[in-house]
Design a protein around this motif. Structure first.
Motif, PDB file in Angstrom:
ATOM      1  N   GLU A  83       0.854  -1.216   0.000  1.00 47.12           N
ATOM      2  CA  GLU A  83       0.000   0.000   0.000  1.00 47.12           C
ATOM      3  C   GLU A  83       0.878   1.250   0.000  1.00 47.12           C
ATOM      4  N   ALA A  84       1.959   1.204   0.785  1.00 44.46           N
ATOM      5  CA  ALA A  84       2.846   2.387   0.876  1.00 44.46           C
ATOM      6  C   ALA A  84       3.513   2.644  -0.477  1.00 44.46           C
ATOM      7  N   LEU A  85       4.036   1.572  -1.102  1.00 42.10           N
ATOM      8  CA  LEU A  85       4.687   1.710  -2.419  1.00 42.10           C
ATOM      9  C   LEU A  85       3.676   2.243  -3.427  1.00 42.10           C
ATOM     10  N   TYR A  86       2.462   1.727  -3.347  1.00 43.41           N
ATOM     11  CA  TYR A  86       1.427   2.063  -4.343  1.00 43.41           C
ATOM     12  C   TYR A  86       1.120   3.551  -4.336  1.00 43.41           C
ATOM     13  N   GLN A  87       1.165   4.169  -3.131  1.00 48.97           N
ATOM     14  CA  GLN A  87       0.822   5.600  -3.066  1.00 48.97           C
ATOM     15  C   GLN A  87       2.065   6.473  -3.144  1.00 48.97           C
ATOM     16  N   GLY A  88       3.212   5.845  -3.458  1.00 42.17           N
ATOM     17  CA  GLY A  88       4.401   6.658  -3.736  1.00 42.17           C
ATOM     18  C   GLY A  88       5.283   6.934  -2.544  1.00 42.17           C
ATOM     19  N   ALA A  89       5.087   6.217  -1.425  1.00 43.02           N
ATOM     20  CA  ALA A  89       5.982   6.424  -0.269  1.00 43.02           C
ATOM     21  C   ALA A  89       7.374   5.900  -0.604  1.00 43.02           C
ATOM     22  N   PHE A  90       8.376   6.447   0.110  1.00 40.30           N
ATOM     23  CA  PHE A  90       9.749   5.973  -0.013  1.00 40.30           C
ATOM     24  C   PHE A  90       9.887   4.843   0.999  1.00 40.30           C
ATOM     25  N   VAL A  91      10.087   3.600   0.523  1.00 35.40           N
ATOM     26  CA  VAL A  91      10.075   2.447   1.445  1.00 35.40           C
ATOM     27  C   VAL A  91      11.484   1.851   1.568  1.00 35.40           C
ATOM     28  N   ILE A  92      11.975   1.808   2.783  1.00 37.75           N
ATOM     29  CA  ILE A  92      13.309   1.285   3.093  1.00 37.75           C
ATOM     30  C   ILE A  92      13.133  -0.068   3.771  1.00 37.75           C
ATOM     31  N   GLU A  93      13.827  -1.094   3.260  1.00 38.74           N
ATOM     32  CA  GLU A  93      13.708  -2.423   3.876  1.00 38.74           C
ATOM     33  C   GLU A  93      15.034  -2.801   4.526  1.00 38.74           C
ATOM     34  N   ILE A  94      14.958  -3.263   5.766  1.00 42.27           N
ATOM     35  CA  ILE A  94      16.143  -3.813   6.445  1.00 42.27           C
ATOM     36  C   ILE A  94      15.841  -5.290   6.716  1.00 42.27           C
ATOM     37  N   ASN A  95      16.695  -6.178   6.179  1.00 36.55           N
ATOM     38  CA  ASN A  95      16.470  -7.597   6.376  1.00 36.55           C
ATOM     39  C   ASN A  95      17.799  -8.309   6.156  1.00 36.55           C
ATOM     40  N   SER A  96      17.984  -9.426   6.903  1.00 33.25           N
ATOM     41  CA  SER A  96      19.261 -10.152   6.726  1.00 33.25           C
ATOM     42  C   SER A  96      19.277 -10.864   5.375  1.00 33.25           C
TER      43      SER A  96
ATOM     44  N   GLN B  36      20.851  -4.601   3.519  1.00 32.50           N
ATOM     45  CA  GLN B  36      20.926  -6.019   3.890  1.00 32.50           C
ATOM     46  C   GLN B  36      21.845  -6.193   5.088  1.00 32.50           C
ATOM     47  N   GLY B  37      21.348  -6.938   6.071  1.00 31.26           N
ATOM     48  CA  GLY B  37      22.171  -7.221   7.255  1.00 31.26           C
ATOM     49  C   GLY B  37      21.291  -7.359   8.476  1.00 31.26           C
ATOM     50  N   LYS B  38      21.946  -7.503   9.620  1.00 34.38           N
ATOM     51  CA  LYS B  38      21.204  -7.681  10.872  1.00 34.38           C
ATOM     52  C   LYS B  38      20.638  -6.331  11.336  1.00 34.38           C
ATOM     53  N   SER B  39      19.371  -6.337  11.711  1.00 33.05           N
ATOM     54  CA  SER B  39      18.742  -5.074  12.116  1.00 33.05           C
ATOM     55  C   SER B  39      19.437  -4.490  13.353  1.00 33.05           C
ATOM     56  N   GLY B  40      19.978  -5.354  14.206  1.00 28.15           N
ATOM     57  CA  GLY B  40      20.668  -4.866  15.404  1.00 28.15           C
ATOM     58  C   GLY B  40      21.949  -4.130  15.077  1.00 28.15           C
ATOM     59  N   ASP B  41      22.498  -4.385  13.870  1.00 28.77           N
ATOM     60  CA  ASP B  41      23.696  -3.646  13.406  1.00 28.77           C
ATOM     61  C   ASP B  41      23.282  -2.403  12.611  1.00 28.77           C
ATOM     62  N   ILE B  42      22.344  -2.596  11.687  1.00 26.00           N
ATOM     63  CA  ILE B  42      22.022  -1.526  10.726  1.00 26.00           C
ATOM     64  C   ILE B  42      21.244  -0.385  11.372  1.00 26.00           C
ATOM     65  N   LEU B  43      20.268  -0.718  12.220  1.00 19.34           N
ATOM     66  CA  LEU B  43      19.411   0.348  12.782  1.00 19.34           C
ATOM     67  C   LEU B  43      20.212   1.376  13.589  1.00 19.34           C
ATOM     68  N   PRO B  44      21.152   0.953  14.459  1.00 24.46           N
ATOM     69  CA  PRO B  44      21.948   1.973  15.164  1.00 24.46           C
ATOM     70  C   PRO B  44      22.770   2.848  14.214  1.00 24.46           C
ATOM     71  N   GLN B  45      23.274   2.255  13.116  1.00 21.89           N
ATOM     72  CA  GLN B  45      24.014   3.067  12.125  1.00 21.89           C
ATOM     73  C   GLN B  45      23.073   4.081  11.466  1.00 21.89           C
ATOM     74  N   LEU B  46      21.844   3.631  11.208  1.00 23.35           N
ATOM     75  CA  LEU B  46      20.853   4.506  10.563  1.00 23.35           C
ATOM     76  C   LEU B  46      20.511   5.668  11.499  1.00 23.35           C
ATOM     77  N   VAL B  47      20.341   5.358  12.784  1.00 21.20           N
ATOM     78  CA  VAL B  47      20.007   6.431  13.752  1.00 21.20           C
ATOM     79  C   VAL B  47      21.167   7.416  13.857  1.00 21.20           C
ATOM     80  N   GLU B  48      22.391   6.911  13.813  1.00 21.81           N
ATOM     81  CA  GLU B  48      23.589   7.767  13.859  1.00 21.81           C
ATOM     82  C   GLU B  48      23.563   8.733  12.665  1.00 21.81           C
TER      83      GLU B  48
END
Ligand code: BV8
Length: 256
Positions: free
Chosen positions: A208-221, A235-247
């Motif tokens: 639904e988000a893609l359909y209405q033009g949202a920018f969709v970011i996927e984090i998955n191993s 791509q990678g572990k969310s416990g690694d990527i999410l803190p980098q994203l917040v930084e």
């Protein structure tokens, strides 16, 4: 770099919707739904046990499975990925978290604005909803012999007490589901974390988000069926990527 690109979009989002699945809790030691549980439960298929039919056919087996999962989850803690998601809610003006998870780790990590789609391992109800939907039951007030599990509803004395989770073939809580779809259809940025996008209707939210033009970011191993349609795939572990994203979001905010 994709993390910077994602951080720029997240920092400027009018309304960020975060949608999580079991993968976000994997590094806490909570088996994802597809992982066979260990020991005596390994031979059972979760999809076969998480159904009203299984509970009707063998209430003690299903009750014991959930009790085992609850005791397992009680020994686990939120991981850096959960805390990073809680940080995003504090850092940004409008953030809503939608989760399929039943382990309560997002609440423990500090997220406030949460829509739970599939209930909680720590909530129980009368299987007959004898006082209305849901007839919540506080099991800490009940006593029962393990061989007599599940306990009987203290209100009607007839219905069996069951976990207040959504089983396959059962409707999701209507208000939560409606709100989740409203958000998927109106958000400008969605962050999709640790879900195989297989179970409906939750799996429809990113579509639904893609359909209405949202920018969709996927984090998955691992890549999922939806990965090719994502605006950014990290791509990678969310416990690694999410803190980098917040930084990276903090740097963007500092730069603004
Ligand atoms: C409904 C609570 C209608 C319970 C859950 C045929 C017959 C009957 C129904 C259907 C059917 N065909 C389709 C359906 C609908 C069905 C469905 O979608 N089935 C699927 C299997 C095809 N859905 C339903 O039945 C729903 N209800 O449709 O009702 C209705 C309407 C009105 C009136 C009456 C009825 C109910 C679905 C909810 C079921 N309950 N959970 C419990 O927990 O025991 S579902 C459960 O499985 C989870 O909550 C979650 O939603 C799902 C598992 O998905 P994920 O969370 O994504 O986890 P998974 O293990 O799959 O993936 C983990 C991901 O993380 C992976 O991608 C992995 O790569 C990644 N990962 C792992 N480690 C990490 C990581 N990523 C990052 N970092 C890491 N470290």
């Amino acid at each position: 770099m994709d993390i910077q690109r994602a951080a720029k979009k997240i920092t400027r989002a009018k309304h960020l919707v975060i949608s999580t699945g079991a993968g976000v809790s994997a590094e806490s030691g909570v088996p994802t739904f597809r992982d066979a549980l260990d020991g005596l439960w390994a031979k059972y298929d979760p999809q076969m046990l998480a159904t009203p039919q299984a509970f009707r056919a063998n209430p003690k087996l299903v009750w014991d499975w959930y009790w085992y999962r609850r005791e397992l989850v009680e020994k686990t803690r939120p991981n850096p990925g959960h805390y990073a998601i809680a940080a995003l809610e504090k850092l940004l003006p409008e953030v809503t978290l939608i989760t399929q998870n039943v382990d309560h780790h997002h609440q423990q990590a500090g997220n406030k604005n949460i829509i739970t789609l599939h209930g909680s391992l720590f909530a129980y109800k009368c299987a007959n909803n004898c006082q209305g939907e849901p007839t919540s039951v506080e099991v800490s007030r009940l006593t029962w012999k393990p061989e007599d599990a599940p306990p009987t509803c203290p209100y009607c004395g007839k219905g069996k007490v069951r976990p207040d989770v959504v089983w396959f073939g059962e409707a999701l809580p209507e208000a939560n589901l409606r709100r989740a779809f409203e958000l998927a259809r109106t958000c400008d940025v969605m962050l999709l974390v640790g879900t195989s996008n297989v179970v409906y209707p939750a799996a429809r939210l990113p579509i639904e988000a893609l359909y209405q033009g949202a920018f969709v970011i996927e984090i998955n191993s691992n890549p999922t069926d939806l990965t090719p349609r994502m605006s950014v795939f990290l791509q990678g572990k969310s416990g690694d990527i999410l803190p980098q994203l917040v930084e990276a979001v903090r740097e963007e905010l500092g730069a603004e």
